[in-house]
Design an enzyme around this catalytic site. Structure first.
Site, PDB file in Angstrom:
ATOM      1  N   CYS A 157       0.873  -1.175  -0.255  1.00 34.01           N
ATOM      2  CA  CYS A 157      -0.016  -0.060  -0.126  1.00 34.01           C
ATOM      3  C   CYS A 157       0.807   1.365  -0.038  1.00 34.01           C
ATOM      4  CB  CYS A 157      -0.961   0.072   1.171  1.00 34.01           C
ATOM      5  SG  CYS A 157      -2.328  -1.327   1.350  1.00 34.01           S
ATOM      6  N   CYS A 198       2.186   8.941  -8.222  1.00 34.60           N
ATOM      7  CA  CYS A 198       1.860   8.612  -9.823  1.00 34.60           C
ATOM      8  C   CYS A 198       2.987   9.170 -10.769  1.00 34.60           C
ATOM      9  CB  CYS A 198       0.502   9.203 -10.279  1.00 34.60           C
ATOM     10  SG  CYS A 198      -0.895   8.401  -9.580  1.00 34.60           S
ATOM     11  N   HIS A 227       5.568   7.219 -13.265  1.00 33.47           N
ATOM     12  CA  HIS A 227       5.238   7.276 -14.755  1.00 33.47           C
ATOM     13  C   HIS A 227       5.721   8.815 -15.262  1.00 33.47           C
ATOM     14  CE1 HIS A 227       2.928   3.607 -14.111  1.00 33.47           C
ATOM     15  NE2 HIS A 227       2.271   4.284 -12.887  1.00 33.47           N
ATOM     16  N   CYS A 242     -12.594  13.321 -20.160  1.00 31.75           N
ATOM     17  CA  CYS A 242     -12.788  13.768 -21.532  1.00 31.75           C
ATOM     18  C   CYS A 242     -14.360  13.474 -21.886  1.00 31.75           C
ATOM     19  CB  CYS A 242     -11.849  13.196 -22.483  1.00 31.75           C
ATOM     20  SG  CYS A 242     -10.136  13.681 -21.922  1.00 31.75           S
ATOM     21  N   CYS A 275     -17.608  15.457 -22.497  1.00 32.72           N
ATOM     22  CA  CYS A 275     -18.085  16.446 -23.176  1.00 32.72           C
ATOM     23  C   CYS A 275     -17.983  15.579 -24.511  1.00 32.72           C
ATOM     24  CB  CYS A 275     -17.317  17.585 -23.147  1.00 32.72           C
ATOM     25  SG  CYS A 275     -17.605  18.802 -21.702  1.00 32.72           S
ATOM     26  N   GLY A 314     -13.791  32.153 -26.028  1.00 38.36           N
ATOM     27  CA  GLY A 314     -13.775  33.334 -26.933  1.00 38.36           C
ATOM     28  C   GLY A 314     -12.331  34.516 -26.367  1.00 38.36           C
ATOM     29  N   HIS A 349     -26.550  29.519 -26.553  1.00 41.01           N
ATOM     30  CA  HIS A 349     -25.405  30.074 -27.600  1.00 41.01           C
ATOM     31  C   HIS A 349     -25.790  29.460 -28.757  1.00 41.01           C
ATOM     32  CE1 HIS A 349     -21.477  30.482 -29.247  1.00 41.01           C
ATOM     33  NE2 HIS A 349     -21.089  31.128 -28.502  1.00 41.01           N
ATOM     34  N   GLU A 390     -17.626  31.971 -30.536  1.00 45.53           N
ATOM     35  CA  GLU A 390     -18.316  33.383 -31.144  1.00 45.53           C
ATOM     36  C   GLU A 390     -17.304  33.806 -32.021  1.00 45.53           C
ATOM     37  OE1 GLU A 390     -20.544  37.190 -29.631  1.00 45.53           O
ATOM     38  OE2 GLU A 390     -21.039  35.296 -28.719  1.00 45.53           O
ATOM     39  N   ARG A 406     -17.002  33.431 -35.914  1.00 45.04           N
ATOM     40  CA  ARG A 406     -17.772  34.122 -36.659  1.00 45.04           C
ATOM     41  C   ARG A 406     -16.976  35.717 -36.582  1.00 45.04           C
ATOM     42  NH1 ARG A 406     -22.807  34.705 -33.662  1.00 45.04           N
ATOM     43  NH2 ARG A 406     -21.918  33.274 -32.194  1.00 45.04           N
ATOM     44  N   ARG A 409     -26.169  36.657 -29.202  1.00 43.32           N
ATOM     45  CA  ARG A 409     -26.584  35.312 -29.089  1.00 43.32           C
ATOM     46  C   ARG A 409     -27.857  35.136 -29.240  1.00 43.32           C
ATOM     47  NH1 ARG A 409     -21.866  33.979 -24.633  1.00 43.32           N
ATOM     48  NH2 ARG A 409     -20.012  34.112 -26.095  1.00 43.32           N
ATOM     49  N   HIS A 423     -25.850  27.708 -22.438  1.00 38.24           N
ATOM     50  CA  HIS A 423     -24.358  28.076 -22.411  1.00 38.24           C
ATOM     51  C   HIS A 423     -24.122  28.915 -21.261  1.00 38.24           C
ATOM     52  CE1 HIS A 423     -20.311  29.193 -23.595  1.00 38.24           C
ATOM     53  NE2 HIS A 423     -20.544  30.439 -23.848  1.00 38.24           N
ATOM     54  N   HIS A 424     -25.093  29.833 -20.830  1.00 36.39           N
ATOM     55  CA  HIS A 424     -24.755  30.675 -19.462  1.00 36.39           C
ATOM     56  C   HIS A 424     -26.089  31.041 -18.881  1.00 36.39           C
ATOM     57  CE1 HIS A 424     -22.205  33.672 -17.732  1.00 36.39           C
ATOM     58  NE2 HIS A 424     -22.980  34.420 -17.210  1.00 36.39           N
ATOM     59  N   GLU A 451     -20.452  33.668 -12.517  1.00 36.49           N
ATOM     60  CA  GLU A 451     -21.935  33.159 -13.107  1.00 36.49           C
ATOM     61  C   GLU A 451     -22.737  32.883 -11.991  1.00 36.49           C
ATOM     62  OE1 GLU A 451     -23.578  30.174 -16.488  1.00 36.49           O
ATOM     63  OE2 GLU A 451     -21.315  30.098 -15.954  1.00 36.49           O
ATOM     64  N   ARG A 458     -26.186  37.699 -22.125  1.00 29.95           N
ATOM     65  CA  ARG A 458     -24.604  38.191 -22.076  1.00 29.95           C
ATOM     66  C   ARG A 458     -24.054  38.317 -23.401  1.00 29.95           C
ATOM     67  NH1 ARG A 458     -20.036  35.486 -22.288  1.00 29.95           N
ATOM     68  NH2 ARG A 458     -21.153  33.536 -21.980  1.00 29.95           N
ATOM     69  N   GLY A 481     -17.509  37.503 -24.352  1.00 29.83           N
ATOM     70  CA  GLY A 481     -16.139  38.242 -23.818  1.00 29.83           C
ATOM     71  C   GLY A 481     -16.558  38.857 -22.775  1.00 29.83           C
TER      72      GLY A 481
END
Length: 588
Positions: free
Chosen positions: A39, A60, A64, A103, A106, A189, A384, A397, A400, A421, A521-522, A551, A561, A564
């Protein structure tokens, strides 16, 4: 203690090729290490595991190597080069529990097989808020004390912690997740600021009044103008503050709803969020700030005078305990990933996808409401317009802003790409199939490197000609749309939708398209605060010792909102909350 150090390629190969079946006899990751050296291969002796699992993670890396050692560019997808940065190894590799690849919160990297995947999954340590345990911790009294507790380690929390520490206060920063960053880590952004050297260098004529007017107009004039004024006035100093901590904010672009270029971001067009969080993590370490992971605050504790005296924190390994504090800063983010809250406050959005981090569950709102804090604009949720149609990945954003055009399923433009938005989202939802395409060429990718990431994730359709791209995507009118847009761009006048800023045309192959649709998004609303970031009660009086930033708060953005302004909000008001909390605590 084991001191084995493997090469980068061998470690990566081992970690990504081993399966749970390969260690059927060994069982879990812990069993495997125990059979190698006992252990104490991973743990201290006598056994004591901190909530942040600091010693275990150091072990770790001792065996490694660090993330740089583990990086392997020969892999199609390398989890050790994630935008999340150098997070704890135990965020994904659990010793006594089934591994969890963060990961995939999302993304969908289903082809990556993690070692010891057959280990039995245990119930989450923080699944429920145990009210009996919370009451018992309060009754037992503080197990330790500090002057300022910060709840939540995203941009707002880190900025508050650094500011409070520099103001002379003892600080503890608590984060419920196994790594820091919050929603800020996903920000793509930039930071809206006015009066910066970056603007001066480009000769941009901007003003505080213009910043305020754009934000108020974007928020449908429902913002708290006093908060917007502060954000505008202190925005340039916020950029300077980040740069003093080591950030690069030299690139300058324009976001939707802004009259001019005022969105600051790292050179090369890289995502602003990971860069800022990496900078703040390093700064907090230099400042000696006590940052604790796997530590969820479940109660704000008040005295008989309704002033803050501490918090109850539920640690992954330490359990429930009270930390005494003179001041608390809530920096827990919004509720964009809490389906129940979204359904309650904004029923029309209840089934909508979200670009938020899994940590955005509204904890701070719940904590504040339980002690009688006032809320403002709590039901205003922002969709968004450009979240990947088949993923939760936000298409910034600024894509664009740099030059992409937005078209419907037929390849026809239908709105000014630089509108706000809410208007862009509404316009997409009125189109056939309720999704759109962003179209751009190689010129844009050269200016905005984050787009390479979208390509790496397989989100982009790609062709050597506009005509071929139209065939691949089924957009029969795309060639005519591109021809018209190129003519408008050359003339400097958008005859179709009045877009005033057209920095690029569509002329350099290859050509790209990404399918997008609106998603949560917000959350603009939240805890009500005054200009000192002091949380207000139901009578609009300050709750002594309780502050909030980012937030989790409402008022600064009104009903919509601008892109930025979120990073500006977290930096400007994170600093203010930390400074005022430290001032209150040190005087007390």
């Amino acid at each position: 203690m084991m001191k084995l150090k493997l090469s980068a390629l061998s470690v990566a190969a081992v970690m990504l090729s081993l399966s749970g079946a390969a260690y059927a006899q060994g069982g879990s990751l812990a069993d495997f290490h125990k059979s190698m050296g006992g252990c104490d291969t991973c743990h201290t002796k006598p056994l004591k595991v901190s909530d942040s699992e600091t010693h275990e993670n150091a072990q770790c890396q001792n065996c490694h190597g660090g993330y740089e050692d583990l990086a392997n560019d020969k892999l199609e997808f390398d989890p050790h080069t994630s935008h999340l940065g150098d997070i704890n190894c135990t965020s994904c590799h659990r010793a006594h529990d089934a591994p969890k690849m963060y990961c995939n919160e999302c993304h969908s990297f289903d082809n990556v097989e993690m070692p010891f995947a057959d280990t039995k999954a245990k119930p989450a340590w923080d699944a429920e808020w145990d009210q009996e345990a919370i009451a018992k911790a309060i009754k037992a009294g503080p197990k330790e004390t500090t002057q300022v507790v910060i709840v939540g380690a995203g941009s707002a929390g880190y900025n508050a912690a650094i500011a409070a520490k520099r103001a002379g206060a003892d600080v503890i920063l608590l984060e419920k997740a196994p790594f820091t960053g919050g929603n800020s880590m996903l920000a793509a952004g930039g930071f809206n600021a006015v009066g910066t050297p970056q603007q001066a260098k480009k000769g941009i004529d901007d003003s505080i009044d213009s910043f305020v007017e754009d934000a108020m107009k974007g928020g449908r004039y429902q913002n708290d103008k006093a908060l917007v004024q502060i954000m505008a006035e202190e925005s340039a100093d916020g950029v300077k503050w980040l740069e003093s901590l080591g950030a690069n904010m030299d690139d300058l672009k324009r976001s939707g709803g802004a009259k001019v270029e005022r969105t600051h971001r790292p050179t090369g067009g890289y995502s602003v969020g990971p860069h800022i969080i990496d900078t703040l993590r390093a700064a907090a370490e230099r400042e000696g700030i006590d940052v604790r992971l796997n530590s969820r605050v479940e109660k704000l504790v008040l005295n008989d005078d309704q002033a803050i005296v501490g918090v109850v924190v539920h640690g992954k390994h330490s359990g429930h305990k009270m930390i005494g504090a003179d001041a608390v800063v809530l920096a827990t983010g919004g509720y964009g990933m809490n389906k129940e809250m979204v359904a309650y406050y904004r029923p029309t959005f209840k089934d909508m996808t979200s670009s938020n981090n899994v940590t955005a569950t509204g904890d701070g709102i719940r904590l504040a409401k339980e002690i009688g804090a006032s809320m403002t604009d709590i039901d205003w949720v922002q969709a968004h317009p450009t979240i990947g149609k088949d993923s939760r990945i936000l298409i910034s954003e600024t894509v664009r802003g740099v030059g992409a055009i937005m078209v419907n399923v037929h390849g026809e433009r239908f709105i000014n790409e630089l509108t706000t938005r809410d208007r862009a989202s509404d316009a997409i939802l009125k189109q056939d199939e309720q999704y759109a395409w962003l179209v751009f060429d190689e010129q844009l990718i050269e200016k905005k490197q984050m787009v390479r990431g979208y390509e790496h994730l397989g989100m982009l359709s790609k062709a050597n000609t506009i005509e071929d791209l139209a065939k691949i995507t089924g957009m029969e009118s795309l060639a005519k749309t591109a021809e018209d847009y190129n003519r408008y761009q050359a003339a400097g006048k958008d005859e179709a939708f009045g877009r005033s800023d057209m920095p690029l045309n569509l002329s350099q192959p290859p050509y790209y398209a990404v399918k997008v649709a609106p998603g949560i998004h917000h959350t603009m609303g939240g805890v009500a605060v005054d200009t000192n970031s002091n949380v207000l009660n139901l009578q609009s009086w300050p709750i002594q010792g309780l502050y909030a930033a980012g937030e989790v708060t409402g008022g600064g953005h009104g009903y919509n909102r601008l892109g930025g302004n979120a990073i500006a909000d977290t930096v400007v008001f994170g600093r203010r909350a930390g400074e005022h909390a430290a001032e209150y605590a040190t005087k007390k």
